[in-house]
Every structure is written in structure tokens, then in C-alpha cells.
Design an enzyme around this catalytic site. Structure first.
Site, PDB file in Angstrom:
ATOM      1  N   GLU A 119       6.320  87.848  34.042  1.00 38.46           N
ATOM      2  CA  GLU A 119       5.778  88.514  35.277  1.00 38.46           C
ATOM      3  C   GLU A 119       6.059  87.815  36.758  1.00 38.46           C
ATOM      4  OE1 GLU A 119       4.706  91.990  35.427  1.00 38.46           O
ATOM      5  OE2 GLU A 119       3.935  91.153  33.739  1.00 38.46           O
ATOM      6  N   GLU A 148       6.165  93.026  32.257  1.00 42.93           N
ATOM      7  CA  GLU A 148       7.479  93.139  32.980  1.00 42.93           C
ATOM      8  C   GLU A 148       8.824  93.657  32.763  1.00 42.93           C
ATOM      9  OE1 GLU A 148       8.390  93.656  36.252  1.00 42.93           O
ATOM     10  OE2 GLU A 148      10.124  92.283  35.955  1.00 42.93           O
ATOM     11  N   THR A 153       6.996  97.902  30.868  1.00 42.72           N
ATOM     12  CA  THR A 153       5.426  98.485  31.191  1.00 42.72           C
ATOM     13  C   THR A 153       5.132  99.905  30.587  1.00 42.72           C
ATOM     14  OG1 THR A 153       5.663  97.601  33.475  1.00 42.72           O
ATOM     15  CG2 THR A 153       3.914  99.015  33.171  1.00 42.72           C
ATOM     16  N   SER A 206       2.021  93.154  42.283  1.00 41.75           N
ATOM     17  CA  SER A 206       2.433  94.179  41.359  1.00 41.75           C
ATOM     18  C   SER A 206       2.816  95.635  41.962  1.00 41.75           C
ATOM     19  CB  SER A 206       1.327  94.438  40.239  1.00 41.75           C
ATOM     20  OG  SER A 206       1.547  95.496  39.202  1.00 41.75           O
ATOM     21  N   SER A 207       3.400  96.676  41.321  1.00 39.77           N
ATOM     22  CA  SER A 207       3.414  97.750  41.715  1.00 39.77           C
ATOM     23  C   SER A 207       2.553  99.049  40.864  1.00 39.77           C
ATOM     24  CB  SER A 207       5.055  98.235  41.601  1.00 39.77           C
ATOM     25  OG  SER A 207       5.751  97.646  42.381  1.00 39.77           O
ATOM     26  N   GLY A 248       7.657 101.616  35.604  1.00 35.26           N
ATOM     27  CA  GLY A 248       8.996 101.581  36.254  1.00 35.26           C
ATOM     28  C   GLY A 248       9.101 100.786  37.562  1.00 35.26           C
ATOM     29  N   GLY A 249       8.579  99.635  37.506  1.00 40.67           N
ATOM     30  CA  GLY A 249       8.456  98.761  38.600  1.00 40.67           C
ATOM     31  C   GLY A 249       8.009  99.363  39.916  1.00 40.67           C
ATOM     32  N   ARG A 304      -4.006  90.734  35.924  1.00 43.22           N
ATOM     33  CA  ARG A 304      -2.827  90.196  36.214  1.00 43.22           C
ATOM     34  C   ARG A 304      -2.641  88.770  35.868  1.00 43.22           C
ATOM     35  NH1 ARG A 304       2.079  92.538  37.126  1.00 43.22           N
ATOM     36  NH2 ARG A 304       3.139  91.785  39.325  1.00 43.22           N
ATOM     37  N   THR A 347       1.574  95.622  30.957  1.00 38.44           N
ATOM     38  CA  THR A 347       3.190  95.069  31.080  1.00 38.44           C
ATOM     39  C   THR A 347       3.332  93.748  30.645  1.00 38.44           C
ATOM     40  OG1 THR A 347       4.806  95.164  32.758  1.00 38.44           O
ATOM     41  CG2 THR A 347       2.880  94.195  33.357  1.00 38.44           C
TER      42      THR A 347
HETATM   43  N1  GLU Z   1       5.808  94.114  36.494  1.00 36.85           N
HETATM   44  C1  GLU Z   1       5.970  95.194  37.384  1.00 36.85           C
HETATM   45  C2  GLU Z   1       4.773  95.319  38.195  1.00 36.85           C
HETATM   46  O1  GLU Z   1       3.967  94.652  37.993  1.00 36.85           O
HETATM   47  C3  GLU Z   1       6.021  96.514  36.368  1.00 36.85           C
HETATM   48  C4  GLU Z   1       7.257  96.382  35.806  1.00 36.85           C
HETATM   49  C5  GLU Z   1       7.823  97.794  35.486  1.00 36.85           C
HETATM   50  O2  GLU Z   1       7.117  98.703  35.218  1.00 36.85           O
HETATM   51  O3  GLU Z   1       8.796  97.829  35.413  1.00 36.85           O
HETATM   52  O4  GLU Z   1       4.886  96.079  39.238  1.00 36.85           O
END
Ligand code: GLU
Length: 583
Positions: free
Chosen positions: A438, A421, A401, A465-466, A487-488, A113, A419
Site C-alpha cells: 500500500e 494494493e 482490490t 486511497s481511491s 481499480g485504483g 488503511r 485491498t
Molecule cells: N490501493 C488502491 C487504493 O487504495 C487500490 C488499488 C486498486 O484498486 O487497484 O486506492
């Protein structure tokens, strides 16, 4: 060479694929092309498989397997190729998480990360005493974290690589040097970025015509600057990215960005470390689910969603039942409330990871869920070990991502989410690659209700992060599924849903990924995927008490590999351009 059947879907790209990626080195054995199964997945017995969001990147990974590489080698080559062909989503200017497992089920996780520059403070995104609106914080220098993917790759390669470091770069270098075709997905990202993002002149020159419009789908783009960057790192190692000319150029780019310039130093870049973290594993029914702990909220959230559902008979309910989707939404609401309250970089704040995944704690949370009614409000719980009082911050919108998975002939698996981001990250380009944004994954406003939030900005810290690269082991101890998504904040929802699809509903990984997505991120709003059976279920969900249901467009993208008997099956999201490629 015979083209694998699934590549036929990409006939317009075939020339480029054959010219730059598909031709194996003369010594590589060419396996007969596998036939897709009825659901479009590729069953493969033997030497492994790669599933990724772009066929050319999956092929790059498959080439490594063909050369005798490990799953980790294949995943690294895929990550590098994605830097070239899917530049809107990921790359060496960003970060990621890699979860690996060996044939005996030993799991490791590497945290690549991005980190905030040392100079960063909680009010990093404040200008004139006011927080920047989220959309204004993204472009330019302030959102850029020190990229992590290359030190992650070097760390993983040292531990589990079989091929030379240089070999891993060859498909990506060929794609950048000889050219690659613009896909529909890249083109639509270029269109929306032209409207909303800051366009770096180098990126404008690569992807836009003199009229300012993005180049059409199918246009062959060559990226010689990126080819040169990759050649340098292939020859001199990952450290050459973090020191010398590249580090100086990167720091200067961030420091002199036309929008939101920010003080990132070459010392910030040189100090970056990929970190081996303790994997987070938990039992769901008879399966062991392993994933990425902090700074990702991926594993704790996926596991909480699943474990809180364990007492329900999901199998009997099945995917056609509104009650099943109601239960999934309720479980998500609880899991996301905890995520928003507690999850952040555990090197900076105390994160009660064990408490959040403690079956007794999750049983207590599950007891709040009813099969016949919606919880009126959802609050974070108090997991064992939660010592610090943090305020809860709502998730911010994100997208971008990419996730990819590789398995090899020795039974090793690599599940990697990478990613930058948002689409094209910060919009800044150095050496042919995009720099991430990020740091907008931190909470822009550091405090809430007079209390600090766990995920506020701090110098050297990693934003929450997700991302949820996940491995699922069966009761026999063997890998059953390797999966992840882009997808965040929807990522844990997508991954947990697909796991329920495979384990509870007996679907193939591909069909489980194709199931519609429901997303209930903590409040009282539930999102359902537009144009799917879930949209048709809205009246039934309303009857169960979900008052605010919004249909959202299907911007999801998951990739997986599953084991069925002795066969590997690749699964790519039918919403995406993804594919699985066998060596
Ligand atoms: N930056 C996001 C994360 O780490 C992911 C971004 C995304 O998938 O849209 O959770």
C-alpha cells in the site's frame, strides 16, 4: 442442498463450494434460492443479501446472515473468505474502508488503511539519492504498510456485530483448510505476477508447480498456514495479529525481505488503530450520497464528479449521447485535479474536505464545463479552507482490490472495499497471507516544483486511497444503493458512473455497472473501455475537443446492492467472477 441458480455458472467449482462453503450449519434455515432477474441480478425480499467478487466469499457472508448475523458480520466474513480465495486482491495482510448505514440512515465510516512505519521519511523510496521507479518500489519490504483490516473488523464487530467473533472466521477457515479451486482471474494474476513480481517461496509452493508455472484453473489449493493463522485470530482476537508471534514474524519478513528490506518494528504493528471517521455526505439531486473521506479520496472525488454534473440534464441526454460522456469526462478532469492536489491523510496535512464538497464551490467548478467543447487545460481549484500550498502530483497506476456489500433483515448495510494494493501486494507472504504494497500509494517523489506534495511519505501516515465504498439514500430516507469498486484511481470514476446510471438513467444497478467506463484523470488524456460503445464514440468525442483518447482493456470490478421497492437486488460486475448470494 439446492444450489442457488447463479452458482450454476461456476459448475467446476461446485464440488468445492458444496464441500467447504455452501453447507449451512444444521440449525441454519435454508431459504429458497432466488431466481435471477432478466439482467442477471438477484431480487430478494426479506433477510438480506451479499454481493462480492467471488461466489465463495459471497456465500461466506450469506452464511452469517443465515445464522442471524448483521450486515457487518456478513461483510467481515466476506473479507476473511476473500483473503483465501482472492489472494491477489485483498486480505488480512492489507487494509480497507467500511461504510455502514442503519435503517434510519445513520452512516458510519471506519478507516482501516495501512500506516507507514514510524521510521519512514519522505525519501522512503529513494536508493542512492534517487527515487526508485514505481515498478521497482512495489516488491519486497519497503512498500508494506501495517495491515489494517483486522483492527477494522474488530472495531466494526464490537459496534455492530451480532454473531461471535469466532463464527465469522469459520467459512474462511474451511476454505483454507479444505481447499478452494483456482479461478480464471486468480490464474491470470499468477501468470502476470510470475513475470513481474518477487515470488515468496511460501507463495510459490502454494500456487506454482515444480515447472514454475501457475497451477491450472480448477486446481484445488489448500492453505493450511492460513487456516492456522485464521484459527488463531478467531480464538484469540484481532490483537493476537498485532502482537506476539505474528507481529514478530511480520516485522522480520519486512526487515529481511530479499528486495527492498525495510525497518518495520513490532511497535509499529502494535500501535495500529482503526479509526472511526466522520462520513462525507452530500446531496446529488434528491439523493444523499455518503462515503469515505480522507485518507481516501473516494468520497470527495465521487461527489465532485456528480455535483458538478447536477446542472446538466443527464436524464434527457441518456447513455447513448456522446455529450453525456463528454460531460462526465470533463467533470472527472476537474475532480481529479483537486484530488491530486489536496487529498492525503488529514491527520498529517490540512485537507479542505468541507470546501471540496461545498455545493457553491462545486457550482463554480461546474461553470468551467461546456456542453460543446473541451476545457483546454484543467487546474486544481481553490476550495474554501484550502490553506496550505501543495504541489499537485499525477496519479500513479494501480490495480487490485475488491469491493463487497451486505444488507441484513434489519435494513443495515455494509459497503466495504478491501485491498492489498497491487496483485499479490508486495509479494511477501506471512502465515499464508500476502502482505500489501500500500505504501506505493504515497507519492514516491515527495516534492514537485519546489513544493511538498500532500501525499508524501511520513512515519505513521496513511497513503491516499481511491477506494470509494458508498451508500446512496433516496428522498424517502431509505437506502437506495450500496456500491463500490476495485481499480485504483478509476474507482471514483466507476462508482460515479454507476450512480448516474441508476439515478439519472433509471438503470438497474447491474446494468449501470455494466455500462462502459470513461476515465479522465485530470490531464488531457481520456481513456475509454476497449470493445464498448464508448470506443465507437471516439470520433464524436474528438469532435467535442478530446484530442487524446486511448482505449484501455476492461479491468474493472464493481459490486452493489440496490433497493427496488421492498426488494434487495444484488449486482456484480459482468466483467468479473462476482455474484450476489442470498441467505
Ligand atoms: N490501493 C488502491 C487504493 O487504495 C487500490 C488499488 C486498486 O484498486 O487497484 O486506492
Amino acid at each position: 442442498m439446492k444450489m442457488p441458480p447463479l452458482l450454476l455458472r461456476y459448475a467446476p467449482l461446485a464440488g468445492v463450494l458444496l464441500a467447504s462453503a455452501c453447507v449451512p450449519p444444521p440449525s441454519a434455515p435454508v431459504a429458497p434460492a432466488p431466481r435471477p432477474a432478466a439482467d442477471g441480478s438477484v431480487p430478494v425480499e426479506g433477510p438480506g443479501l451479499v454481493s462480492a467478487a467471488d461466489p465463495r466469499a459471497a456465500e461466506a457472508g450469506a452464511q452469517m446472515l443465515r445464522l442471524g448475523g448483521s450486515a457487518t458480520d456478513a461483510a467481515i466474513a466476506t473479507m476473511l473468505a476473500l483473503t483465501v480465495v482472492e489472494p491477489q486482491s485483498s486480505g488480512i495482510g492489507g487494509g480497507g474502508f467500511l461504510v455502514t448505514g442503519d435503517a434510519a440512515g445513520a452512516v458510519s465510516t471506519i478507516d482501516g488503511r495501512e500506516t507507514a512505519p514510524r521510521a519512514a521519511t519522505p525519501e522512503w523510496f529513494y536508493v542512492g539519492g534517487k527515487p526508485l521507479p514505481y515498478a521497482d518500489a512495489i516488491p519486497g519490504g519497503r512498500s508494506v504498510g501495517v495491515p489494517g483490516n483486522l483492527r477494522l473488523a474488530a472495531h466494526a464487530h464490537n459496534a455492530r456485530g451480532r454473531l461471535s467473533w469466532r463464527t465469522l472466521f469459520q467459512p474462511a477457515i474451511r476454505l483454507a483448510r479444505d481447499g478452494f479451486a483456482i479461478t480464471g482471474r486468480l490464474r491470470s494474476s499468477l501468470e502476470s505476477f510470475a513475470r513481474t513480481g518477487a515470488l515468496d517461496p511460501a507463495a510459490r509452493a502454494l500456487f506454482y508447480g515444480p515447472d514454475g508455472q501457475p497451477l491450472p484453473v480448477g486446481t484445488i489449493v489448500r492453505n493450511p498456514a492460513l487456516a492456522a493463522t485464521l484459527e488463531g485470530i478467531a480464538a484469540r482476537g484481532a490483537d493476537s495479529f498485532y502482537t506476539g508471534d505474528n507481529a514478530a514474524t511480520l516485522a522480520a519478513k519486512v526487515g529481511t525481505a530479499p528486495v527492498n528490506p525495510a525497518p518495520m518494528t513490532t511497535a509499529d504493528i502494535a500501535a495500529y488503530k482503526a479509526v472511526e471517521r466522520t462520513p462525507l455526505c452530500g446531496q446529488y439531486r434528491t439523493y444523499r450520497i455518503c462515503g469515505m473521506g480522507p485518507p481516501s479520496s473516494g468520497a470527495t472525488t465521487v461527489y465532485a464528479i456528480l455535483e458538478q454534473l447536477e446542472r446538466f440534464d443527464m436524464k434527457t441526454l441518456g447513455p447513448a449521447s456522446p455529450v453525456a460522456w463528454h460531460l462526465i469526462a470533463e467533470s472527472q478532469r476537474l475532480a481529479y485535479a483537486d484530488r491530486d492536489q489536496y487529498l492525503a491523510d488529514a491527520d498529517f496535512v490540512q485537507v479542505p474536505v468541507a470546501g471540496l464538497s461545498d455545493p457553491a464551490y462545486l457550482a463554480g467548478r461546474s461553470a468551467l464545463i461546456s456542453e460543446s467543447a473541451t476545457m483546454p487545460t484543467v487546474l486544481p481549484g481553490t476550495p474554501p479552507g484550502a490553506k496550505l500550498a501543495f504541489a499537485r502530483a499525477e496519479p500513479q497506476d494501480e490495480n487490485g482490490t475488491t469491493h463487497f456489500v451486505a444488507v441484513d433483515r434489519w435494513g443495515n448495510a455494509a459497503s466495504y472495499t478491501s485491498t492489498i494494493e497491487g496483485p499479490f501486494g508486495s509479494g511477501l507472504m506471512v502465515g499464508g497471507y500476502y502482505l500489501n504494497n500500500e505504501l506505493t500509494d504515497f507519492n514516491i517523489v515527495p516534492d514537485k516544483d519546489g513544493k511538498p506534495t500532500a501525499n508524501r511519505v511520513e512515519g505513521g501516515k496513511r497513503p491516499r486511497s481511491s477506494m470509494a465504498p458508498t451508500l446512496v439514500y433516496g428522498p424517502d430516507g431509505k437506502l437506495r444503493l450500496a456500491i463500490g469498486a476495485a481499480g485504483g484511481a478509476t474507482i471514483p470514476a466507476q462508482v460515479a458512473k454507476a450512480i448516474i446510471g441508476v439515478l439519472d438513467w433509471n438503470l438497474s444497478a447491474r446494468d449501470a455497472i455494466a455500462l462502459p467506463v470513461i476515465f479522465a484523470p485530470g490531464g488531457d488524456t481520456v481513456f475509454v473501455e476497449r470493445g464498448t460503445s464508448l470506443e465507437a464514440m471516439i470520433p464524436a468525442l474528438q469532435k467535442l475537443g478530446h484530442a487524446k483518447i486511448l482505449a484501455r482493456p476492461p479491468g474493472f470490478k464493481a459490486n452493489a446492492i440496490e433497493r427496488v421497492g421492498n426488494t434487495w437486488r444484488g449486482a456484480a460486475d459482468p466483467r468479473s467472477e462476482g455474484i450476489a448470494v442470498a441467505p
